[in-house]
Every structure is written in structure tokens, then in C-alpha cells.
Write an enzyme that holds these catalytic residues in place. Structure first.
Site, PDB file in Angstrom:
ATOM      1  N   HIS A  13      81.970 160.011  47.650  1.00  0.00           N
ATOM      2  CA  HIS A  13      82.608 159.077  46.723  1.00  0.00           C
ATOM      3  C   HIS A  13      83.129 159.833  45.497  1.00  0.00           C
ATOM      4  CE1 HIS A  13      80.701 156.002  49.147  1.00  0.00           C
ATOM      5  NE2 HIS A  13      81.238 155.042  48.421  1.00  0.00           N
ATOM      6  N   HIS A  15      74.822 102.765  53.629  1.00  0.00           N
ATOM      7  CA  HIS A  15      75.307 103.935  54.389  1.00  0.00           C
ATOM      8  C   HIS A  15      74.479 104.174  55.638  1.00  0.00           C
ATOM      9  CE1 HIS A  15      78.714 105.975  52.793  1.00  0.00           C
ATOM     10  NE2 HIS A  15      78.283 105.899  51.558  1.00  0.00           N
ATOM     11  N   GLN A  70      75.258 102.083  48.232  1.00  0.00           N
ATOM     12  CA  GLN A  70      74.703 103.332  48.756  1.00  0.00           C
ATOM     13  C   GLN A  70      73.741 103.050  49.902  1.00  0.00           C
ATOM     14  OE1 GLN A  70      75.764 106.246  47.934  1.00  0.00           O
ATOM     15  NE2 GLN A  70      74.457 107.138  49.483  1.00  0.00           N
ATOM     16  N   ASP A 119      84.360 107.389  46.398  1.00  0.00           N
ATOM     17  CA  ASP A 119      84.234 107.456  47.858  1.00  0.00           C
ATOM     18  C   ASP A 119      85.602 107.345  48.525  1.00  0.00           C
ATOM     19  OD1 ASP A 119      81.501 107.635  47.714  1.00  0.00           O
ATOM     20  OD2 ASP A 119      81.153 105.488  48.017  1.00  0.00           O
ATOM     21  N   ASN A 130      76.188 113.461  61.163  1.00  0.00           N
ATOM     22  CA  ASN A 130      74.766 113.168  61.296  1.00  0.00           C
ATOM     23  C   ASN A 130      73.977 114.481  61.296  1.00  0.00           C
ATOM     24  OD1 ASN A 130      75.010 114.316  63.842  1.00  0.00           O
ATOM     25  ND2 ASN A 130      75.286 112.338  64.848  1.00  0.00           N
ATOM     26  N   GLU A 163      73.498 113.565  44.584  1.00  0.00           N
ATOM     27  CA  GLU A 163      74.872 113.692  45.086  1.00  0.00           C
ATOM     28  C   GLU A 163      75.813 112.863  44.206  1.00  0.00           C
ATOM     29  OE1 GLU A 163      75.427 111.712  48.777  1.00  0.00           O
ATOM     30  OE2 GLU A 163      77.292 112.752  49.265  1.00  0.00           O
ATOM     31  N   HIS A 164      75.469 111.588  44.015  1.00  0.00           N
ATOM     32  CA  HIS A 164      76.258 110.693  43.152  1.00  0.00           C
ATOM     33  C   HIS A 164      75.400 110.246  41.983  1.00  0.00           C
ATOM     34  CE1 HIS A 164      77.766 109.908  47.343  1.00  0.00           C
ATOM     35  NE2 HIS A 164      78.926 110.120  46.752  1.00  0.00           N
TER      36      HIS A 164
END
Lengths: 433, 433
Positions: free
Chosen positions: B419, B262, B259, B360, B211, B326-327
Site C-alpha cells: 500500500h 390489521h 390498527q 397508510d 406475513n 412503527e406508528h
């Protein structure tokens, strides 16, 4: 040795070891307090804020804060061009080999999963200024960005005293196909790249080392609404050298100093394996220190650096893995055979003929590396830092029949009925169709 | 359509498009105010603080907050074991192919650069609880961790009502060889993994969705003295479907709902290409919605979801790339041929027989994916999320002669004399030796 604190490893317990592995603490909270208003000013006022901070911090009153690299007429000695060309070629050679192949796997009959690699579209490369411009950083960030195929490369660097792009940076910017150069440094440059402004395009990912304000700005922005990611958290530079009786003290001294000259907050650690000549080292260090122009910086850095004494090279390596140095020089017998034992380090230099300077400039490896112990979980910048991957999957009707019941069961276990039904409704139609 | 706001793409200008692409804002500042004290309590009081928060937030008074997976006697129906086995096998098959090879390149005669891949030693996997335990997340994080060879896998998940590890999570924990299970959820679990406590070993990297408190905790900790990195910033789940006239409205409705169930903050977008039957969709959506147990969650999610209308599939894809979902489901003709045009997305589902549920749970791709538009610059979790790379270089004496002058020139340009001298002193000895 007078100049460097010395500890015998086997006399230290876990607490003692952890204590000497701890880097000088950065006070992030007070940095955040200083940096946050800069980020917010640039977000709100754009170009005007960038100009204001450049005037305040760099003392330069710039009209055009953004320059088209192609518009620049670069004057640079041939020798310097040639050296930059060789560095770019080597970095390209090593980074192009890092290209991951696209991937396709049939995980079940009729179910195919694939992965496609894509360049990140817009990248912002920060090239610090400081006492001198650092074209090597432009090489180390720009060449992989070009190799990865990033569409928009924006390079940010502080203006020189004349308010111009330092010629060596301009040279690299042209070679890597940078779209624009933002003439600004510090947190204000990072903020401009992240938020975008009237003349600076906002980018997807921020790259590059910098002072603590730059680092704090990157860390704050990656958690902000700017929707930007960063390469890695970068702190003051570090070197750990493991030297055994085969190591030339002259070379060890030179390598310690090459790290120490970076800045007063650089950290240098020598793990001396029994047999290494520490007296010779002390003599060499004092002699070489006297020959350095940046003697005061190096002296400051050495003041909080130290030596650990190990009986065997394995003991020294265990300590190195605990310390997780940014740079590790294995100046000891059969260094190549020790590679497998290096668990945590950014970049490793094998044998007596491989000073850290090679990797800093031209061997081909990247010099943007995890400091501060972050080598435990971060890699240095690589080709993949400029890429992302997208996964794909496709089920044929038969594939869905194979995998469907598994998905129905798992979705049922998690109480996600609509997930289950997205499969069941299709299977139903397949079975009735 | 009554239920979903509808926009015609060609009637929107850049500002309008950007506005609908913007996700519901998370108020990070107020989250930070709530989460920071939890992180500090756990840092200071360790186990006692974790127990306190588990009692406060989960209502469970736990004596042992850490469980050895091997000590658990797992009772799970065979069908569920079998489904988890198949998911683990497919995820393993797809992720093992992502193993990058070690690399060796001679960038110049006598100068060899190499890259070695190492597993990250200690990883912490967060498996959210919520209305039901989510063994699929344990699969998606645990299998790649095991495949990469991570030495210490710690799994954290909230206790069930009896104060125990949910059996399906215990089953996966055993299969992936997790060393310990931390029975805690929320920011307190993330803090325990990052700082470590009397009974929880601190880890190098934090993984897992959760969350908004979990996300805020991860973001704060990656910038803290805990010295920990995170997989990616994760927000509420999202799905964009492109449907053309070949798409079955029943399937599109089912996917939208999968979806939407969810959480009330999930976002669902349908890009309907001219010819797709929106009236049929509306009918299917209302009918299916009535059949769902989680109808109120889905209804809330649909309330801030929307439809965009496109004339052609290319127009829909351009919008999808701007949104960076996302998807992404490509429920349209010749979906495979459109793969090249997908620029920004976490995971993509091709054709009418590939619902998002497959990815998923079990197709083999990872379900931990960038949300919120972060698909522009982040990849989903992959094998490489559990790995880091170390670079090595070695110059022979001849190699140093080849590369040395380049390094001397570049170090000189940057005013870093030590260097330069680290090379010059060696070349001198080589030439005199």
C-alpha cells in the site's frame, strides 16, 4: 503472462463471463456452525464468555475487557499522530457534506409531510487486529459516527500482545469520543456488542470489516433477537484495474500488489485495454513482488486473480459493471469522463496518480465498501449509515377535508373499515361542528 | 378499563418497562424450518416449484405465472382510479424531494472526492394479498422505485380467485412501469424474485411487507448466495397513541381500532396523559367495536394491547421512545412542538386531525416502516432505499504530493508495504520526472 490467467473478453459468452465474475465461495453453513455457539455463549455468560474466548483465540488472559479511552496515556510518534489527524480531517470533510437536510413538503393543501434525520444512538465499531492493528478502520468508522452525532460509540478491537489497546487505536478512540473500548476480537466481540454484557453496553448497529467469523456473526445477529442492524456484508477485499496504453505498468503492478497483500483470499483483476503494455507489467510485477515482505500472501492472492483483455475501454467497463468490484481504478485516458459509465462499484480511483491506497487511508472517502458483487445493491459506509430518518405528517381540519375522501376510498377498496372510519368519524364531526 | 390492561408508568421500574415494551415473540427457528425448503425448491425447480406452491397454498393452478402489465385491460371504477392517482401523486411529491445531490469536495489541494447516487437496477416489490388485495403497498413501493429510476421493477402479488392480477394492483403496476407481475405470494414469491427462474428475472433488492413466512424468507435470503438485499425486517403492525385532555376519545378509539383490525397479532398501545377521558374512551371503543365487520380480529389484537398512564406528556414520550413504535399518533396539545422529542419511531401523526390512515394511504409518507422496535436503527422505506452511492476520488500530481506522505505513514503503521509503495513509486517518478 505466466502468473495470471488471461481471458479475452470477446471470446467469453455470458456463462463464461459469469463464471470468472464469481468470487471464491465462502462456506456459510460451516461458518455458522462454528460461530453460533460463540454467539450463544456470550449471550448467556457475558463477560466470562468473552474472557474465555479471548484466552482461547488470542492467548491473552484479560482481567478488564473494557477500557475507558480517556484513562489511556497514549504514546505515539508525532508523525503518526499527524498522519491520523490529516486522515480524520479529510474523512470528516467528505462525510459532513453528506448531511441530509430535514425536509418539509405540503403534498396537498393542509397536509404537510416532513422527514427528520436522527443519529443512531448506540453504535459498535469493530476494528480488526490481525498482523497489525488497523487504526485506519477506527478512523473510517469513528469519524462518521462522531460527525453524525451518535451518542454512544463503542469500539471493539483485539488486545495487543501485552493485553493493551494498541496506541494508534487508542489515539483515534479518544479523538472520536468513544465511550468505551472492548478489548476483544472475532465473533465474541461482535456478540458482546450485539447482546451487551455486564461491562459492554449492547448497541443498535454493528459496523466494521473483519474475517469470515466476524462477517458470519454480523449476518446471524442481524436476523436474531439481538435487535441489531449491520452496516453491510463484507467479504475479502477486491480490486479491479482498467488500464489502457496511457497507464504506467509500474503503477499498475504496484496497485495490483497493494490489493494482493491484504490476504490470500483477496481478489485482483486487471482489465487491460488494447495498447497497455502487458510485458512491461509482467516484468514490473515480478520485480516488485521480490521487494515485498508479505510476498507469500500476495503470491497466494495472485494465484486466483486474472487478467481480461479488452479491445476498448468501454468493453472493459462493461465487464467491470458485471463484476461490481469493491475498488475500481480507472488508470486510463480521460478517466473523469468515464464516471457516468460506472454503474456498480464501491469506490473508484481516477487516473494514474490516484492509487487505491489514497482511499484506504486518507482521501476522505470511506474504505468500508461492498465486496463480493454486493456493490450492485449496497453502498459503502457513509454518514447515512449512522443515521435514520423519521417521517411526520400533519393535517389541518381543511387538510383532512381535502385528503379524507381519497383515504376513505382506498381503505374501502382494501376492506379495512376501521381505517376508513378513523377518517369518516372525524369528517363527520368537522361537518357537524 | 376492562378490555385493556392498564399500567401506571411511574409504578414500573426498568425491568417492568422493558417487559411491556417486548413484542409477542416470533419463533424464528420454526419459521426457518418451514421456509427453507420452499426457498430451496424454488431455487432448484424454478417455475415448476412456484406453480406447485401456488396450487398448494393459494389453491390456484396457474399456467402463466408471469404477466406483462401492459397486456392487461384494467377495469376499475373512476373513483378508485382517482384515489390511486392522488395517492401516487402525493407519494411522488414527498419522495422526489428526498433526492440526494451528487457531491464533490476538495478535501486537500489537488485531492477531490465525490459521491454519485445511482438507482438500484432491479427491484422486486412484494404486495401481499390476504383478505383483500393491497394496492396501497404497490403505490408505496412502486412510486419511489419509479422516482429513483430503477430500470427493472418486478411486482409480485398473489393471484385473485380467478387466477388474475387484481385490477387495482394492475392499475398501479402500469402507472409505475413495472416490467412484469409475478402472480405468486408467500415465501415462494420472495424466493423467485431472489433466485430468478425461467420466467422471473432475479432482482438485486427485495421490498415489501408480508406475513411471517415472507419476512423469514427475506431474512434468510439476505444472508444467502442469492446476492440480494432487503428493505427492512418487518413484523406485525403497531401503533402507539399519546392522548392528553385535548384528545377526542371518539378519535382515539377509532385510531386504536384502525390498527387493531390489521391482524390478531397487531399491537396497539395507548399512553394516556392525565386528563384524557378514559371512561369516554371505553364507551367509544365498545360502541365502535360493535360497528366493525372485522370485530373478531380487532378483539384479538386488543387482547394483548395495553394502556399506560402518564402524569405528563413528556413521560408518555419517554415511554414511546423506549417502545420505538412503527406508528406514533401525538393526539395532544402543541403536537408539532413535540417533534424534537421523538427519538425512535417509524412515522408520526401530529394532532387530532391526522389519523394513521392518512399515512397508510395517501399523505405522501411511506407506509413501509420498521416494526418490533427496529425504529431504533432502521428508517422506513424512502427514496434512498432504491438507490446506492458510489464514491470517486482523483488526485492530481500535486494532490498526490500533498496527501502521499500521510498515506505512506499510515500504511507503514499497519505494516502494509505494498500500500505504501503504490504511493512511493509514484512520488519517486514525480520527483525524478
Amino acid at each position: 503472462m505466466d502468473r495470471l490467467k488471461t481471458y479475452r473478453l470477446k471470446e467469453l459468452d455470458d456463462t463464461g463471463l459469469d463464471r470468472i465474475c464469481r468470487r471464491p465461495r465462502i462456506d456459510l453453513e460451516s461458518l455458522v456452525t462454528k460461530v453460533r455457539p460463540i454467539l450463544e455463549d456470550v449471550r448467556r455468560d457475558g463477560d466470562a464468555a468473552i474472557r474465555r474466548y479471548t484466552k482461547k483465540f488470542d492467548g491473552i488472559d484479560l482481567r478488564d475487557i473494557v477500557v475507558d479511552p480517556e484513562s489511556l496515556d497514549v504514546t505515539l510518534p508525532d508523525e503518526e499522530k499527524h498522519a491520523l489527524d490529516i486522515a480524520m480531517r479529510n474523512v470528516h470533510r467528505f462525510h459532513r457534506e453528506q448531511m441530509s437536510m430535514n425536509l418539509e413538503v405540503e403534498t396537498m393543501p393542509g397536509v404537510t409531510c416532513s422527514r427528520v434525520i436522527r443519529p443512531i444512538e448506540k453504535v459498535g465499531l469493530y476494528v480488526p487486529g490481525g498482523s497489525a492493528p488497523l487504526p485506519s478502520t477506527a478512523v473510517m468508522l469513528g469519524v462518521p459516527a462522531l460527525t453524525a452525532g451518535c451518542e454512544t460509540i463503542i469500539l471493539a478491537t483485539p488486545p495487543d500482545r501485552n493485553g493493551s489497546v494498541p496506541p494508534a487505536i487508542a489515539y483515534v478512540a479518544q479523538k472520536i469520543g468513544a465511550k468505551k473500548i472492548l478489548l476483544a476480537g472475532g465473533a465474541q466481540a461482535i456478540a458482546a456488542l450485539a447482546w451487551g454484557s455486564e461491562s459492554v453496553p449492547g448497541v443498535d448497529k454493528l459496523f466494521g470489516p473483519g474475517n469470515q467469523y466476524v462477517t458470519a456473526a454480523k449476518m446471524l445477529l442481524q436476523n436474531s433477537e439481538a435487535m441489531v442492524s449491520i452496516d453491510l456484508p463484507a467479504g475479502p477485499s477486491e480490486l479491479l484495474i482498467i488500464a489502457d496504453e496511457t497507464a504506467d505498468p509500474d503503477f499498475v503492478a504496484a496497485d495490483l500488489l497493494s490489493q494482493a497483500e491484504h490476504g490470500p483470499d483477496s481478489q485482483v483483476v486487471l482489465a487491460a485495454v488494447s495498447g497497455f503494455d502487458l510485458e512491461e507489467l509482467e516484468t514490473a510485477l515480478e520485480r516488485q513482488l521480490g521487494e515485498l515482505p508479505r510476498v507469500s500472501i500476495a503470491t497466494d492472492a495472485l494465484a486466483h486473480s486474472f487478467i481480461v483483455l479488452a479491445d476498448r475501454v468501454e468493453e472493459a467497463l462493461d465487464f467491470s459493471n458485471r463484476y461490481a468490484p469493491e475498488h475500481l481504478i480507472l488508470n486510463c485516458r480521460n478517466a473523469v469522463e468515464l464516471m457516468d459509465r460506472v454503474e456498480h462499484a464501491g469506490s473508484v480511483f481516477l487516473g494514474g496518480w490516484t492509487p487505491e491506497s489514497l482511499g484506504d487511508y486518507a482521501s476522505g472517502t470511506n474504505h468500508t465498501l461492498p465486496t463480493y458483487g454486493y456493490a450492485r445493491m449496497y453502498s459503502g459506509v457513509s454518514l447515512s449509515s449512522f443515521q435514520k430518518s423519521i417521517t411526520f405528517q400533519e393535517a389541518t381540519p381543511d387538510g383532512l377535508k381535502h385528503i379524507g375522501p381519497t383515504v376513505e376510498t382506498l381503505a374501502g377498496m382494501e376492506g379495512l373499515d376501521a381505517h376508513r372510519l378513523a377518517v369518516s368519524r372525524r369528517l363527520e364531526k368537522l361537518n357537524n361542528g
